[in-house]
Design a protein around this motif. Structure first.
Motif, PDB file in Angstrom:
ATOM      1  N   THR A 149       0.919  -1.091   0.309  1.00 16.86           N
ATOM      2  CA  THR A 149      -0.048   0.042  -0.041  1.00 16.86           C
ATOM      3  C   THR A 149       0.772   1.341  -0.010  1.00 16.86           C
ATOM      4  N   TYR A 150       1.668   1.236   0.754  1.00 16.81           N
ATOM      5  CA  TYR A 150       2.895   2.354   0.843  1.00 16.81           C
ATOM      6  C   TYR A 150       3.519   2.604  -0.281  1.00 16.81           C
ATOM      7  N   TRP A 151       3.988   1.595  -0.890  1.00 14.69           N
ATOM      8  CA  TRP A 151       4.567   1.527  -2.285  1.00 14.69           C
ATOM      9  C   TRP A 151       3.591   2.136  -3.375  1.00 14.69           C
ATOM     10  N   VAL A 152       2.517   1.714  -3.391  1.00 18.01           N
ATOM     11  CA  VAL A 152       1.344   2.303  -4.349  1.00 18.01           C
ATOM     12  C   VAL A 152       1.155   3.801  -4.197  1.00 18.01           C
ATOM     13  N   CYS A 153       1.130   4.060  -2.944  1.00 14.25           N
ATOM     14  CA  CYS A 153       0.481   5.459  -2.866  1.00 14.25           C
ATOM     15  C   CYS A 153       1.709   6.305  -3.009  1.00 14.25           C
ATOM     16  N   MET A 154       2.866   5.821  -2.852  1.00 14.12           N
ATOM     17  CA  MET A 154       4.086   6.962  -3.257  1.00 14.12           C
ATOM     18  C   MET A 154       4.337   6.813  -4.603  1.00 14.12           C
ATOM     19  N   LYS A 155       4.279   5.520  -5.364  1.00 14.77           N
ATOM     20  CA  LYS A 155       4.538   5.773  -6.542  1.00 14.77           C
ATOM     21  C   LYS A 155       3.603   6.467  -7.442  1.00 14.77           C
ATOM     22  N   CYS A 156       2.029   6.640  -7.064  1.00 11.88           N
ATOM     23  CA  CYS A 156       1.197   7.459  -7.506  1.00 11.88           C
ATOM     24  C   CYS A 156       1.425   9.082  -7.425  1.00 11.88           C
ATOM     25  N   VAL A 161       2.828  14.283  -9.132  1.00 12.83           N
ATOM     26  CA  VAL A 161       3.619  15.344  -9.096  1.00 12.83           C
ATOM     27  C   VAL A 161       4.788  15.661 -10.210  1.00 12.83           C
ATOM     28  N   PHE A 162       5.583  14.948 -10.227  1.00 15.10           N
ATOM     29  CA  PHE A 162       6.564  15.408 -11.223  1.00 15.10           C
ATOM     30  C   PHE A 162       6.315  15.198 -12.571  1.00 15.10           C
ATOM     31  N   SER A 163       5.247  14.601 -12.920  1.00 19.07           N
ATOM     32  CA  SER A 163       4.901  14.978 -14.331  1.00 19.07           C
ATOM     33  C   SER A 163       3.809  16.038 -14.579  1.00 19.07           C
ATOM     34  N   LEU A 164       3.880  17.007 -13.438  1.00 23.23           N
ATOM     35  CA  LEU A 164       2.776  18.072 -13.557  1.00 23.23           C
ATOM     36  C   LEU A 164       1.285  17.815 -13.799  1.00 23.23           C
ATOM     37  N   GLY A 165       0.964  16.430 -13.465  1.00 20.79           N
ATOM     38  CA  GLY A 165      -0.384  16.043 -13.736  1.00 20.79           C
ATOM     39  C   GLY A 165      -0.626  15.239 -15.102  1.00 20.79           C
ATOM     40  N   LEU A 166       0.300  15.329 -15.824  1.00 12.94           N
ATOM     41  CA  LEU A 166       0.185  14.750 -17.258  1.00 12.94           C
ATOM     42  C   LEU A 166       0.110  13.201 -17.031  1.00 12.94           C
ATOM     43  N   LEU A 167       0.865  12.848 -15.963  1.00 12.89           N
ATOM     44  CA  LEU A 167       0.640  11.279 -16.037  1.00 12.89           C
ATOM     45  C   LEU A 167      -0.456  10.611 -14.712  1.00 12.89           C
ATOM     46  N   SER A 168      -1.205  11.796 -14.193  1.00 13.60           N
ATOM     47  CA  SER A 168      -2.032  11.426 -13.262  1.00 13.60           C
ATOM     48  C   SER A 168      -3.117  10.384 -13.590  1.00 13.60           C
ATOM     49  N   PRO A 169      -3.430  10.377 -14.984  1.00 12.32           N
ATOM     50  CA  PRO A 169      -4.311   8.970 -15.244  1.00 12.32           C
ATOM     51  C   PRO A 169      -3.611   7.712 -15.059  1.00 12.32           C
ATOM     52  N   LEU A 170      -2.286   7.664 -15.251  1.00  8.85           N
ATOM     53  CA  LEU A 170      -1.617   6.564 -14.885  1.00  8.85           C
ATOM     54  C   LEU A 170      -1.600   6.102 -13.362  1.00  8.85           C
ATOM     55  N   ALA A 171      -1.458   7.137 -12.663  1.00  8.96           N
ATOM     56  CA  ALA A 171      -1.437   7.051 -11.153  1.00  8.96           C
ATOM     57  C   ALA A 171      -2.678   6.653 -10.818  1.00  8.96           C
ATOM     58  N   LEU A 172      -3.850   7.352 -11.400  1.00  4.25           N
ATOM     59  CA  LEU A 172      -5.190   6.793 -10.938  1.00  4.25           C
ATOM     60  C   LEU A 172      -5.434   5.146 -11.276  1.00  4.25           C
ATOM     61  N   TYR A 173      -4.798   4.729 -12.559  1.00 11.20           N
ATOM     62  CA  TYR A 173      -5.044   3.606 -13.028  1.00 11.20           C
ATOM     63  C   TYR A 173      -4.158   2.338 -12.013  1.00 11.20           C
ATOM     64  N   TRP A 174      -3.039   2.895 -11.496  1.00 11.09           N
ATOM     65  CA  TRP A 174      -2.374   2.134 -10.683  1.00 11.09           C
ATOM     66  C   TRP A 174      -3.147   1.885  -9.344  1.00 11.09           C
ATOM     67  N   PHE A 175      -3.796   2.985  -8.836  1.00  8.68           N
ATOM     68  CA  PHE A 175      -4.408   3.012  -7.812  1.00  8.68           C
ATOM     69  C   PHE A 175      -5.905   1.926  -7.812  1.00  8.68           C
ATOM     70  N   LYS A 176      -6.508   2.276  -8.816  1.00  4.69           N
ATOM     71  CA  LYS A 176      -7.451   1.556  -9.103  1.00  4.69           C
ATOM     72  C   LYS A 176      -7.099  -0.004  -9.261  1.00  4.69           C
ATOM     73  N   ALA A 177      -6.308  -0.346  -9.913  1.00  3.91           N
ATOM     74  CA  ALA A 177      -5.670  -1.461 -10.210  1.00  3.91           C
ATOM     75  C   ALA A 177      -5.390  -2.268  -8.764  1.00  3.91           C
ATOM     76  N   TYR A 178      -4.612  -1.304  -7.842  1.00  2.00           N
ATOM     77  CA  TYR A 178      -4.292  -1.670  -6.450  1.00  2.00           C
ATOM     78  C   TYR A 178      -5.436  -2.271  -5.600  1.00  2.00           C
ATOM     79  N   GLN A 179      -6.709  -1.454  -5.909  1.00  2.00           N
ATOM     80  CA  GLN A 179      -8.045  -1.497  -5.261  1.00  2.00           C
ATOM     81  C   GLN A 179      -8.577  -2.894  -5.604  1.00  2.00           C
ATOM     82  N   LEU A 180      -8.563  -2.899  -6.947  1.00  2.00           N
ATOM     83  CA  LEU A 180      -9.304  -4.188  -7.429  1.00  2.00           C
ATOM     84  C   LEU A 180      -8.655  -5.491  -7.207  1.00  2.00           C
ATOM     85  N   ASN A 181      -7.386  -5.267  -7.805  1.00  2.00           N
ATOM     86  CA  ASN A 181      -6.521  -6.613  -7.952  1.00  2.00           C
ATOM     87  C   ASN A 181      -6.497  -7.253  -6.506  1.00  2.00           C
TER      88      ASN A 181
END
Lengths: 348, 334
Positions: A149-156, A161-181
């Motif tokens: 959980t800590y790893w996923v949250c940090m990754k997201c 932050v570092f992509s200035l939001g451009l990669l936030s869909p990716l972060a969202l995807y990671w988080f949803k995948a974490y929740q569902l998987n």
């Protein structure tokens, strides 16, 4: 004599063959309104000590009226235990509240502690929600470890932050995948299959809409600067609304991207939710709530809940009657109910 | 003859329901008897009673993750269950339209009194009891913003000293504020503002609009009233209170959507603050032997000056009440 044990209950239709099954919602706004208003009054009278009972009754009504293939869902948390958890959490957090009154600097410290505890809280409330949710008599189960959980949250966080939001869909995807998987129903595990591309697609249209609103707003700001500030005022409200609408649309597209790409065991979940219908329901709900000073809120909530639930269907490849219940230990319940005090809304 | 009841039983291992009968044995244990004659014992004290909600039947969660569902809608009367009475009462409330009606009226009355009295009173109490350090920080930011939006004053130093003397020596407030002179320009115009870090900003345009030093004194006394009652802090706290209340009321509605009504309501609130500050100014003017009419005259002149800026949305959206109402209050106070 084993035959006798296997006698199924005749009350609801059992699927004869494995097939496409739609989720159904059997509740109605009238009954929900009664529960809601009684919850509200008892909450006020008991100085919100009733809140855990209110929460359990509300969720039990929603879950219990949600059905799939002849089985209903249920929410089985014990209100008494939630209350104890909340009181403990309150005692733990009161020092922060008081110290932040003395010096604003302590507010930062309190936020820091909360931010550090956030992944743990997210995992705890996922576990709490899963363990207390049943389909028929099989419990759900959330299996993510604390480290994961800590790893996923940090990754997201880092990626957003570092992509200035451009990669936030990716972060969202990671988080949803974490929740569902990490979610299991009985022995079956959920799996998010929709690729990152679908998440980008889901966020792109509403995002462009919001950007257009921003650009127009700034254009209006500069155009109206010299002589007529009225132009800005005139344009501000419609554009502000446009931005809000894009947020609602994003939710609808994300719902579709998530549930059209999820499977449980071998069964595929799909949704025919239409973003524009979703938008219409949201907007008319908000208007109804404002104009009735909140009295139509239960109606609005049921309306949206029903639309979302009934948009879902599942292509069954496993017989739900063969679901096994995984016995889960209940000893850590207290810690997980502490997370409940913050009422994290990390709904799927 | 032991009383029995037929139930739907899940054994806690599979998702298949079984028809079963339950009864209490001599030791007071809950006994589940399946159709095939098999019996399972449970300690009733360890079970969790889940009361019916709406049309959803009550259930008993068992120690081995098994489950009993009572299909008749209510568990049998002979079965002793934890908090059964309490749940029965709650269900009675939820089913009775008479109680629902009373509840609706109670909630409406409660909400209105919270809005009209509760939140303002709580905001006032909190604002008056917060240590000044907390306000200083917020005030410094507001002061900086206002200074950036205005230009340096073009008033002669001598005139500035005269006005300072009016404030510090004639009005002589208990907790004198810092007095700042600025040129309002297009944005701020003829205006004065009280900032929570105990600062009063007054514009050249406003001073030029006055025709008598007593009018300046009246304006300063009005701003002092804002400071004494910590209006800016109260305003902010009320905003917070209303957002919390509205999001509780509207539930899952997006927070952003509820900010609009909040803005409308707080605009209404600050009209009450203006009237309160006027009230303070009138009292101060009377103390100094100056006719309170000075404030009324000046307000009228200020409004004539500002007329062209008014639009159709006021008075609902404007933070200042209609001048005529303020003038009326001042004249009534005489």
């Amino acid at each position: 004599m084993d035959n006798n044990i296997e006698t199924p209950m005749p009350s609801e239709n059992r699927p004869d063959k494995l097939q496409r099954q739609r989720f159904q919602f059997h509740g109605n706004a009238g009954e929900y309104f009664q529960i809601w208003i009684v919850n509200l009054v008892l909450g006020v009278i008991t100085l919100s000590f009733y809140a855990p009972w209110a929460k359990v009754r509300r969720l039990r009504y929603l879950y219990g009226n949600t059905a799939l293939a002849g089985n209903r869902f249920d929410f089985t948390a014990s209100p008494g235990r939630i209350l104890i958890g909340r009181i403990i959490a309150l005692i733990l957090f009161l020092p922060f509240v008081f110290s932040s009154q003395i010096d604003p600097l302590y507010v930062l410290a309190a936020w820091g502690v909360l931010a550090l505890a956030m992944p743990w809280l997210i995992r705890s409330s996922m576990r709490f929600l899963a363990r207390n949710s049943k389909y028929g008599n099989s419990r759900f189960y959330f299996s993510a470890s604390v480290g994961k959980t800590y790893w996923v949250c940090m990754k997201c966080l880092l990626v957003s932050v570092f992509s200035l939001g451009l990669l936030s869909p990716l972060a969202l995807y990671w988080f949803k995948a974490y929740q569902l998987n990490h979610l299991h129903a009985g022995q079956l595990q959920f799996k998010l299959n929709s690729g990152i591309g679908r998440f980008y697609k889901a966020l792109l249209l509403p995002y462009l809409l919001a950007m257009a609103a921003y650009v127009l707003m700034f254009a209006a700001l500069f155009a109206g600067n010299d002589e007529s500030p009225e132009i800005f005022a005139l344009l501000f409200f419609p554009l502000y609304l446009l931005m809000l609408l894009s947020i609602v649309l994003t939710r609808a597209y994300l719902f579709r991207a998530t549930w059209n790409g999820t499977q449980i065991g071998n069964s595929r979940i799909s949704t025919d939710l239409k973003p524009l219908t979703y938008l219409w329901i949201s907007v008319s709900n908000v208007l109804a709530c404002i104009f009735t000073l909140g009295l139509l809120q239960p109606w609005a909530f049921i309306r949206m809940y029903r639309y979302k639930i009934e948009s879902l269907s599942i292509n069954l490849s496993d017989d739900p009657q063969t679901l096994e219940n995984q016995l889960q230990e209940n000893t850590t319940a207290l810690g997980e109910e502490i997370a409940d005090v913050f009422d994290l809304d990390i709904s799927l | 003859m032991k009383p029995t009841a037929s139930v739907r039983y899940y054994d806690g291992k599979t998702n298949t329901p079984h028809a079963a009968e339950i009864y209490l044995n001599e030791a007071g244990c809950l006994c589940v008897k399946l159709n095939n004659g098999k019996e399972i014992l449970y300690d009733l004290a360890q079970t969790e009673y889940i009361a019916a909600v709406g049309n959803i039947p009550p259930a008993l969660e068992l120690t081995d993750d098994g489950r009993i569902e009572f299909e008749q809608g209510q568990p049998p009367a002979w079965l002793p269950l934890k908090r059964r009475q309490m749940f029965a009462r709650i269900q009675h409330l939820e089913k009775s339209w008479k109680w629902i009606g009373i509840s609706i009226i109670a909630v409406i009355c409660f909400s209105i009194s919270l809005f009209v009295w509760g939140i303002p009173a709580a905001a006032r109490y909190t604002a008056e009891h917060l240590p000044p350090e907390i306000m200083r920080h917020a005030g410094e930011q507001a002061e900086q913003a206002l200074v950036e939006l205005t230009q340096p004053s073009r008033l002669k130093t001598q005139r500035q000293e005269q006005i300072k003397a009016l404030y510090y020596q004639t009005l002589k407030p208990d907790h004198p504020a810092k007095l700042i002179f600025r040129q309002g320009g297009d944005f701020f115009g003829a205006n004065a503002a009280a900032i929570p870090n105990n600062t009063i900003i007054i514009t050249d345009e406003l001073i030029n609009l006055t025709q008598h030093d007593h009018e300046i004194l009246a304006v300063l006394a009005h701003e002092q009233g804002h400071l004494i009652h910590r209006h800016s802090l109260q305003q902010a706290l009320q905003g917070v209170g209303i957002s919390i209340f509205l999001s509780a009321l509207t539930g899952d509605v997006s927070d952003l959507l509820t900010t609009l009504p909040t803005a409308l309501v707080s605009a209404q609130y600050s009209q009450a603050f203006e009237l309160e500050a006027d009230h303070h100014a009138v009292a101060e003017l009377k103390r100094l032997g100056i006719p309170p009419e000075r404030l009324a005259t000046f307000l009228n002149r200020l409004e004539t000056e500002h007329r062209h800026n008014d639009d159709a949305l006021s008075p609902l959206l404007s933070t200042h009440p209609i001048t005529s109402e303020r003038v009326k209050q001042i004249r009534q106070a005489k």
